[in-house]
Write a protein that holds these residues in place. Structure first.
Motif, PDB file in Angstrom:
ATOM      1  N   ASP A   1       0.828  -1.208   0.000  1.00  0.00           N
ATOM      2  CA  ASP A   1       0.000   0.000   0.000  1.00  0.00           C
ATOM      3  C   ASP A   1       0.862   1.259   0.000  1.00  0.00           C
ATOM      4  O   ASP A   1       0.555   2.242  -0.683  1.00  0.00           O
ATOM      5  CB  ASP A   1      -0.930   0.010   1.215  1.00  0.00           C
ATOM      6  CG  ASP A   1      -1.978  -1.099   1.156  1.00  0.00           C
ATOM      7  OD1 ASP A   1      -2.480  -1.373   0.051  1.00  0.00           O
ATOM      8  OD2 ASP A   1      -2.281  -1.683   2.208  1.00  0.00           O
TER       9      ASP A   1
ATOM     10  N   ASP B   1       2.559   1.594  -3.458  1.00  0.00           N
ATOM     11  CA  ASP B   1       1.565   2.088  -4.420  1.00  0.00           C
ATOM     12  C   ASP B   1       1.329   3.586  -4.235  1.00  0.00           C
ATOM     13  O   ASP B   1       1.123   4.319  -5.214  1.00  0.00           O
ATOM     14  CB  ASP B   1       0.244   1.338  -4.246  1.00  0.00           C
ATOM     15  CG  ASP B   1       0.230   0.000  -4.973  1.00  0.00           C
ATOM     16  OD1 ASP B   1       1.134  -0.241  -5.789  1.00  0.00           O
ATOM     17  OD2 ASP B   1      -0.687  -0.805  -4.718  1.00  0.00           O
TER      18      ASP B   1
ATOM     19  N   ARG C   1      -9.677  -3.246  -1.554  1.00  0.00           N
ATOM     20  CA  ARG C   1      -8.568  -3.215  -2.512  1.00  0.00           C
ATOM     21  C   ARG C   1      -9.019  -3.511  -3.944  1.00  0.00           C
ATOM     22  O   ARG C   1      -8.377  -4.288  -4.668  1.00  0.00           O
ATOM     23  CB  ARG C   1      -7.458  -4.189  -2.074  1.00  0.00           C
ATOM     24  CG  ARG C   1      -6.746  -3.717  -0.825  1.00  0.00           C
ATOM     25  CD  ARG C   1      -5.620  -4.647  -0.380  1.00  0.00           C
ATOM     26  NE  ARG C   1      -4.769  -4.002   0.596  1.00  0.00           N
ATOM     27  CZ  ARG C   1      -5.068  -3.866   1.883  1.00  0.00           C
ATOM     28  NH1 ARG C   1      -6.204  -4.347   2.345  1.00  0.00           N
ATOM     29  NH2 ARG C   1      -4.234  -3.258   2.714  1.00  0.00           N
TER      30      ARG C   1
ATOM     31  N   HIS D   1      -7.229   4.266  -4.312  1.00  0.00           N
ATOM     32  CA  HIS D   1      -6.746   3.481  -3.164  1.00  0.00           C
ATOM     33  C   HIS D   1      -5.763   4.297  -2.332  1.00  0.00           C
ATOM     34  O   HIS D   1      -5.809   4.291  -1.095  1.00  0.00           O
ATOM     35  CB  HIS D   1      -6.088   2.190  -3.654  1.00  0.00           C
ATOM     36  CG  HIS D   1      -5.713   1.260  -2.554  1.00  0.00           C
ATOM     37  ND1 HIS D   1      -6.645   0.567  -1.802  1.00  0.00           N
ATOM     38  CD2 HIS D   1      -4.504   0.903  -2.045  1.00  0.00           C
ATOM     39  CE1 HIS D   1      -6.033  -0.184  -0.907  1.00  0.00           C
ATOM     40  NE2 HIS D   1      -4.732   0.013  -1.025  1.00  0.00           N
ATOM     41  N   THR D   2      -4.882   5.038  -3.013  1.00  0.00           N
ATOM     42  CA  THR D   2      -3.939   5.898  -2.299  1.00  0.00           C
ATOM     43  C   THR D   2      -4.674   7.037  -1.597  1.00  0.00           C
ATOM     44  O   THR D   2      -4.314   7.422  -0.472  1.00  0.00           O
ATOM     45  CB  THR D   2      -2.890   6.457  -3.269  1.00  0.00           C
ATOM     46  OG1 THR D   2      -2.123   5.374  -3.806  1.00  0.00           O
ATOM     47  CG2 THR D   2      -1.947   7.427  -2.566  1.00  0.00           C
TER      48      THR D   2
ATOM     49  N   LEU E   1      -5.972   5.698   1.550  1.00  0.00           N
ATOM     50  CA  LEU E   1      -4.890   5.546   2.527  1.00  0.00           C
ATOM     51  C   LEU E   1      -4.570   6.871   3.207  1.00  0.00           C
ATOM     52  O   LEU E   1      -4.443   6.942   4.439  1.00  0.00           O
ATOM     53  CB  LEU E   1      -3.635   4.996   1.825  1.00  0.00           C
ATOM     54  CG  LEU E   1      -2.362   4.898   2.671  1.00  0.00           C
ATOM     55  CD1 LEU E   1      -2.530   3.876   3.790  1.00  0.00           C
ATOM     56  CD2 LEU E   1      -1.165   4.526   1.794  1.00  0.00           C
TER      57      LEU E   1
END
Length: 246
Positions: A19, A22, A68, A75-76, A79
């Motif tokens: 993660d 990425d 995911r 996705h980032t 995060l």
């Protein structure tokens, strides 16, 4: 970044956390998409001032992150959103690699810092980003190389495992593997520095790192710790900087 240091021919970032890697690659390659996604999350989060709404929104984003299935940019963005709104900015996953940090109840977290993202994007343009264990870096070992290691810190108390960084953990055996890799670097002439926790904060008789790195320079420095279940244990503690050069 490299143009500020003309003698550096190459820079490499490596980590075992997919993660995180990425996220680095997203900032390096897709800053506009990341900024758009973060701005949308920020608008949604601030769309209702009620804590109950924001907590529900946080839990929804956490589920999306753990699914995911989103694009890399989204996705980032999840995060970064979780980092800004979770408890103490903590990153923790369980054995199934599910992020499980609770909501942080922050008043006005800054979710999208566009200026910072663009600066980091520029800094990463000549940086190679890798995913993997440190053992896979043997091709970088040369007399002119410098390595900085920031491994998952050794737990210094029975509750410190709250900070599980990856689903596979990083135990004493891995700390010893890292020491063996540092020995290899030293023999080839590479310079290295490593940071870690200081077990002596909890137990003055714990000589784990002092014995493991006894042939190298060990310096104890003060660091501020804000994550602890007991408020009395927050504040300045000792951490270790270990290196193979004067």
């Amino acid at each position: 970044m490299l143009h500020h240091f003309p003698n550096i021919e190459r820079a490499v970032i490596n980590d075992v956390n997919e993660d995180l890697i990425d996220a680095y690659r997203t900032v390096q390659e897709e800053p506009d998409a990341l900024i758009d996604a973060l701005q949308q999350l920020e608008r949604e989060y601030y769309g209702n001032p009620e804590e109950e709404f924001r907590q529900m929104h946080y839990q929804m984003v956490r589920e999306l992150f753990n699914g995911r299935s989103a694009s890399r940019a989204n996705h980032t963005a999840y995060l970064i959103f979780l980092n800004r709104t979770c408890y103490n900015g903590l990153y923790r996953v369980n054995k199934d690699n599910q992020f499980n940090v609770p909501f942080g109840k922050h008043k006005n977290p800054r979710i999208c810092n566009e200026a910072n993202i663009r600066l980091v994007h520029e800094a990463l343009q000549k940086v190679e980003i890798r995913l993997g264990d440190f053992d896979a870096l043997s091709d970088l070992v040369t007399p002119n190389a410098f390595f900085y290691f920031d491994p998952p810190y050794k737990p210094i108390s029975s509750t410190a495992s709250f900070n599980a960084y990856s689903q596979n953990g990083f135990g004493d055996g891995d700390q010893e593997r890292l020491k063996a890799f540092c020995d290899k670097l030293h023999k080839t002439g590479s310079r290295w520095m490593l940071s870690n926790s200081d077990p002596k904060n909890e137990n003055p008789e714990n000589h784990f790192f002092d014995e493991l790195y006894g042939d190298f320079h060990i310096e104890r420095v003060k660091a501020r710790r804000v994550i602890n279940s007991r408020g009395s244990n927050r504040g300045e503690i000792s951490e270790l900087l270990i290196r193979n050069y004067d």
